[in-house]
Design an enzyme around this catalytic site. Structure first.
Site, PDB file in Angstrom:
ATOM      1  N   ASN A 231     -66.616   9.845 -44.646  1.00 31.08           N
ATOM      2  CA  ASN A 231     -65.867  10.932 -44.013  1.00 31.08           C
ATOM      3  C   ASN A 231     -64.367  10.697 -44.239  1.00 31.08           C
ATOM      4  OD1 ASN A 231     -64.324  12.275 -42.001  1.00 31.08           O
ATOM      5  ND2 ASN A 231     -66.131  12.512 -40.712  1.00 31.08           N
ATOM      6  N   GLN A 232     -63.745  11.569 -45.053  1.00 31.54           N
ATOM      7  CA  GLN A 232     -62.338  11.370 -45.438  1.00 31.54           C
ATOM      8  C   GLN A 232     -61.399  11.406 -44.231  1.00 31.54           C
ATOM      9  OE1 GLN A 232     -61.306  10.343 -48.424  1.00 31.54           O
ATOM     10  NE2 GLN A 232     -63.456  10.343 -49.002  1.00 31.54           N
ATOM     11  N   GLY A 233     -61.736  12.234 -43.236  1.00 30.98           N
ATOM     12  CA  GLY A 233     -60.901  12.300 -42.022  1.00 30.98           C
ATOM     13  C   GLY A 233     -60.888  10.975 -41.293  1.00 30.98           C
ATOM     14  N   LYS A 234     -62.068  10.379 -41.172  1.00 33.48           N
ATOM     15  CA  LYS A 234     -62.174   9.077 -40.498  1.00 33.48           C
ATOM     16  C   LYS A 234     -61.461   7.997 -41.298  1.00 33.48           C
ATOM     17  CE  LYS A 234     -66.712   9.310 -38.298  1.00 33.48           C
ATOM     18  NZ  LYS A 234     -67.990   8.602 -38.208  1.00 33.48           N
TER      19      LYS A 234
ATOM     20  N   ASP B 284     -69.631   5.432 -35.490  1.00 37.11           N
ATOM     21  CA  ASP B 284     -70.323   6.682 -35.234  1.00 37.11           C
ATOM     22  C   ASP B 284     -69.607   7.330 -34.059  1.00 37.11           C
ATOM     23  OD1 ASP B 284     -72.667   8.129 -36.361  1.00 37.11           O
ATOM     24  OD2 ASP B 284     -73.180   8.282 -34.247  1.00 37.11           O
TER      25      ASP B 284
ATOM     26  N   GLY C 290     -63.397  17.997 -38.181  1.00 32.95           N
ATOM     27  CA  GLY C 290     -64.431  18.241 -37.166  1.00 32.95           C
ATOM     28  C   GLY C 290     -63.989  19.216 -36.078  1.00 32.95           C
TER      29      GLY C 290
END
Ligand code: IMP
Length: 200
Positions: A10-13, A72, A155
């Site tokens: 996940n690039q945002g994370k 997660d 998200g």
């Protein structure tokens, strides 16, 4: 310097985790920097975020032989009894926008006072050499607004209002979001655990 694998696609994370760990005395590597077999995608079969974080950390740690951090996370909405929670990424098919619009539709009749929610982030750290595994978490409370605002983040960020700052997560830089967010808090805990329990 000891390597630490950040096990997420996940690039945002990735952006937020790398930002928080910039000054950390470990060589941070992503999944794009390691050779993995083609079939390495990890399902998230657990019914808790902790379970999924542990599965991801152990799977990638064992495949690469590297100290591995996996996360997660999810959004828990008070008026929906904690949904979407562990199912946040799969709440509706399509894009992040499809998912937050579904949530807004479900909350159409919910009054302003009852729109409280929280993000939860659970981090697992796994060392394949010692087989030691540790977890920690961070919680971040806010409110679900009616109309999405902002373009940063990912998200559910455009619909999650930080009432103290008067802006949504999507109106914050990665640094500002880390200073208040579930992931920022979990990462601060993770850094302490790494220093105390995984130092070489
Ligand atoms: P995971 O990859 O299974 O941890 O899924 C997390 C999902 O929860 C993401 O796809 C987002 O939909 C949501 N989520 C987790 N953290 C955040 C955040 O910081 N902002 C907005 N949405 C988030």
């Amino acid at each position: 310097m000891k390597k630490l694998l950040i096990a997420t696609k996940n690039q945002g994370k990735i952006k937020e985790i790398k930002k928080e760990l910039t000054d950390f005395a470990m060589d941070i590597v992503g999944l794009e920097n390691v050779n993995l077999p083609e079939d390495s995608a990890v399902q998230e079969p657990a019914i808790t975020m902790e379970g999924n974080a542990i599965i991801k950390a152990m799977t990638y740690g064992n495949k690469t032989g590297l100290l591995t951090l996996a996360e997660d996370a999810g959004l828990e909405v008070d008026a929906l009894n904690g949904r979407p929670g562990v199912l946040s990424a799969r709440y509706a098919s399509g894009t992040d926008k499809d998912r937050y619009l579904k949530l807004l539709r479900e909350m159409q009749a919910v009054s302003d006072k009852k729109r409280g929610a929280q993000f939860r982030s659970v981090i697992a750290i796994y060392d394949p050499e010692s087989e030691k595994i540790r977890t920690c978490e961070g919680i971040y409370r806010g409110k679900i607004i009616q109309t999405p605002k902002g373009k940063q983040g990912f998200g559910y960020d455009p619909i999650f209002l930080n009432e103290n700052l008067g802006k949504t997560n999507a109106q914050m830089t990665a640094e500002e979001k880390n200073s208040v967010s579930h992931r920022g808090k979990a990462l601060k805990n993770a850094k302490e655990i790494l220093k105390k329990e995984f130092k070489q």
